[in-house]
Design a protein around this motif. Structure first.
Motif, short mmCIF file in Angstrom:
data_model
loop_
_atom_site.label_atom_id
_atom_site.label_comp_id
_atom_site.label_asym_id
_atom_site.label_seq_id
_atom_site.Cartn_x
_atom_site.Cartn_y
_atom_site.Cartn_z
N GLN A 5 -44.16 -15.29 -65.25
CA GLN A 5 -42.85 -15.86 -64.95
C GLN A 5 -42.82 -17.29 -65.47
N ILE A 6 -41.64 -17.73 -65.92
CA ILE A 6 -41.50 -19.09 -66.45
C ILE A 6 -40.42 -19.81 -65.65
N VAL A 7 -40.76 -21.00 -65.13
CA VAL A 7 -39.76 -21.79 -64.41
C VAL A 7 -39.62 -23.14 -65.09
N LEU A 8 -38.39 -23.52 -65.38
CA LEU A 8 -38.13 -24.74 -66.14
C LEU A 8 -37.12 -25.62 -65.42
N LEU A 9 -37.40 -26.91 -65.41
CA LEU A 9 -36.48 -27.91 -64.84
C LEU A 9 -36.31 -29.02 -65.86
N GLY A 10 -35.05 -29.34 -66.20
CA GLY A 10 -34.84 -30.43 -67.16
C GLY A 10 -33.46 -30.34 -67.78
N ASN A 11 -33.16 -31.30 -68.65
CA ASN A 11 -31.90 -31.23 -69.38
C ASN A 11 -32.08 -31.99 -70.70
N GLY A 12 -31.08 -31.87 -71.57
CA GLY A 12 -31.20 -32.53 -72.87
C GLY A 12 -30.30 -31.89 -73.90
N ASP A 13 -30.90 -31.51 -75.01
CA ASP A 13 -30.18 -30.94 -76.15
C ASP A 13 -29.42 -29.68 -75.72
N LYS A 14 -28.08 -29.71 -75.94
CA LYS A 14 -27.24 -28.59 -75.46
C LYS A 14 -27.60 -27.26 -76.13
N SER A 15 -28.02 -27.31 -77.40
CA SER A 15 -28.35 -26.04 -78.06
C SER A 15 -29.65 -25.46 -77.48
N PHE A 16 -30.60 -26.34 -77.13
CA PHE A 16 -31.82 -25.85 -76.46
C PHE A 16 -31.46 -25.23 -75.11
N GLU A 17 -30.56 -25.89 -74.37
CA GLU A 17 -30.15 -25.36 -73.06
C GLU A 17 -29.55 -23.96 -73.22
N GLN A 18 -28.69 -23.79 -74.26
CA GLN A 18 -28.03 -22.50 -74.46
C GLN A 18 -29.05 -21.41 -74.83
N HIS A 19 -30.00 -21.75 -75.74
CA HIS A 19 -31.05 -20.79 -76.10
C HIS A 19 -31.82 -20.33 -74.87
N LEU A 20 -32.13 -21.29 -73.99
CA LEU A 20 -32.90 -20.94 -72.79
C LEU A 20 -32.09 -20.03 -71.87
N TYR A 21 -30.79 -20.33 -71.74
CA TYR A 21 -29.93 -19.46 -70.91
C TYR A 21 -29.91 -18.02 -71.45
N ASN A 22 -29.97 -17.89 -72.78
CA ASN A 22 -29.99 -16.55 -73.36
C ASN A 22 -31.20 -15.75 -72.88
N PHE A 23 -32.35 -16.45 -72.75
CA PHE A 23 -33.55 -15.77 -72.26
C PHE A 23 -33.42 -15.41 -70.78
N VAL A 24 -32.73 -16.25 -70.01
CA VAL A 24 -32.49 -15.93 -68.60
C VAL A 24 -31.64 -14.66 -68.50
#
Length: 477
Positions: A324-343
């Protein structure tokens, strides 16, 4: 006892945007505990938060401005803080570098030039405070003009300049230099001029008696083109006056034995209690509760410097493993969107929290089994140190402070009890994935894994240890 004027643009808990504030809130405190006479000097921003009394001390006149010096204490300590109070420069909502809308201050150069000038008046005992430091310890570009201006003074204190991140240099057009009315004898290529621009950081690098940075490896790296941002030649030239001292951490605040932010406290003798934090973390983040599955934690700004792009390229392969992977943070909007796709595609394996949550940060450090920190560069880094304190085994790239604080797990380091994590060299998805696989293999060997945890938990990362290294440096000045 030495008198030390500690010059900074931010200090926790008064005001904080990053690691500089943590250092400025901790190192002076440790130096005072070791018997030094330390005063912090910083701007009096509107957003400063303090519970302590603030009182007026004196007024100094610099560059046609009347500037008040106020005195308070670092909350909860005996450390004296002098606030440079110039309402027309600092009495606005926002943080030290950005206004309330998140835009860089248009008058940043004027704000910090004024701050540096007042600091020089204090350092030369011309501010009616009846206190003259032996050493002026400057931090990052915002204080870079202090060593430069002091170089023009007779019978000045010694100066140290600490680099927390070479990427931020305080560069301004040459017209700014003229508008600030700075001394002409500083304006040349061997002074504060950098390719016909005003460079605040060069003031510190050229004119200070000693330069330090926040890890020995980073001190080497900034002498190369990859990490020196055009100043590697100057840093190589001054290498005999350059050293690296690892940042300490607040060992009371980051302590698994007493941490009020985690559901179950523990220490290296009661590691069997750590899994209760994993269960609580899985429950809070709506992941399947399973104490046997490895949880990989990540707390980071989502930017390329932190190697987020490497993680995104590894995620498809990582997710073929039971983890399992747990991530906390913010920053580059395209990185955020890519990560949401994996969720979306793996809700049972990936949890992402965008933003920052102090309690969750502590829960991740306590509840994860593995911590991921594949930075492209990292002057010091703190999360890999917190992770070791909490028995969470870090995977890091061999750079800066990460290289100096995590010992790679190989047969030799396992047998001599120095191994504390997994280290990879190249900033590539393949190298990162190989380190992750090594960690997952060892995770299945509980006795060896526990050894890694205990090795990390036994290391001393207190500020007292780092402060003693600074005191040695002070005594050589």
């Amino acid at each position: 006892m030495k008198k030390i004027l500690f010059v900074t643009s931010e200090a926790h808990p008064l005001i904080k945007t990053g690691g500089l504030a943590d250092v400025s809130g901790s190192l002076p405190k440790a130096l005072v505990e070791l018997g030094e006479d330390v005063r912090i000097i910083m701007p009096n921003y509107q957003d400063i938060k303090t519970t302590e009394e603030v009182r007026y001390l004196s007024t100094v006149y610099v560059n046609n401005y009347a500037v008040n010096i106020l005195e308070t204490r670092l909350p909860g300590t005996d450390v004296i803080v002098w606030l440079v109070d110039s309402p027309e420069h600092f009495n606005f909502p926002g943080n030290p570098y950005l206004d309330e809308h998140g835009n860089p201050w248009t008058n940043s150069a004027a704000r910090f030039a004024l701050f540096c000038r007042v600091t020089v008046e204090v350092a030369m005992n011309r501010s009616y405070l009846d206190w003259k430091p032996d050493i002026v310890h400057c931090n990052d570009w915002q204080s870079g003009l202090v060593p430069a201006l002091l170089s023009l003074e007779y019978s000045r204190p010694a100066t140290i300049f600490t680099i927390h991140n070479m990427a931020y240099q305080g560069l301004f057009p040459n017209a700014t230099y003229l508008s600030l009315n700075l001394p002409g004898q500083l304006w040349h290529p061997y002074g504060i001029e950098f390719h016909d621009m005003l460079s605040f950081i060069k003031g510190g690098l050229v004119y200070s008696d000693r330069i330090t940075t926040v890890s020995p490896t980073y001190a080497e790296e900034i002498q190369t083109a990859e990490f020196g941002y055009g100043l590697e030649g100057l840093l190589s030239y001054r290498k005999d006056f350059l050293s690296g001292i690892i940042n300490g951490i607040d060992v009371d605040y980051w302590n698994p034995e007493t941490d009020p932010n985690i559901p179950q406290t523990f220490n290296r003798l009661t590691l069997n209690k750590k899994p209760l934090n994993k269960t609580a973390l899985q429950e809070r983040l709506s992941l399947p509760v399973d104490k046997n599955i490895p949880v990989i934690g990540l707390i980071s700004r989502l930017v390329e410097q932190k190697g987020i792009d490497l993680i995104l390229k590894c995620l498809p392969e990582m997710l073929t493993h039971p983890l399992q992977i747990v991530l906390l943070g913010n920053g580059d909007k395209s990185f955020e969107q890519h990560l949401y796709n994996f969720v979306d595609s793996h809700p049972d394996k990936v949890s992402i929290t965008i933003g920052y949550d102090e309690t969750l940060a502590h829960m991740i450090e306590a509840g994860a089994d593995i911590f991921l920190m594949p930075s492209r560069f990292e002057p010091c880094g703190l999360n890999q140190i917190y992770s070791q304190r909490y028995g969470t085994v870090p995977i890091v790239r061999k750079t800066g402070g990460l290289a100096d604080t995590v010992v790679d797990t190989v047969p030799e380091t396992l047998s001599n009890n120095t191994a504390t994590g997994f280290v990879f060299n190249e900033a590539s998805p393949g190298a990162l994935m190989e380190a992750i696989k090594r960690a997952l293999i060892l995770y299945d060997h509980p006795k060896t894994w526990k050894k890694l945890q205990i090795n990390g938990m036994q290391k001393d990362y207190s500020w007292i240890k780092s402060a003693q290294q600074y005191m040695t440096l002070y005594s050589h000045l």
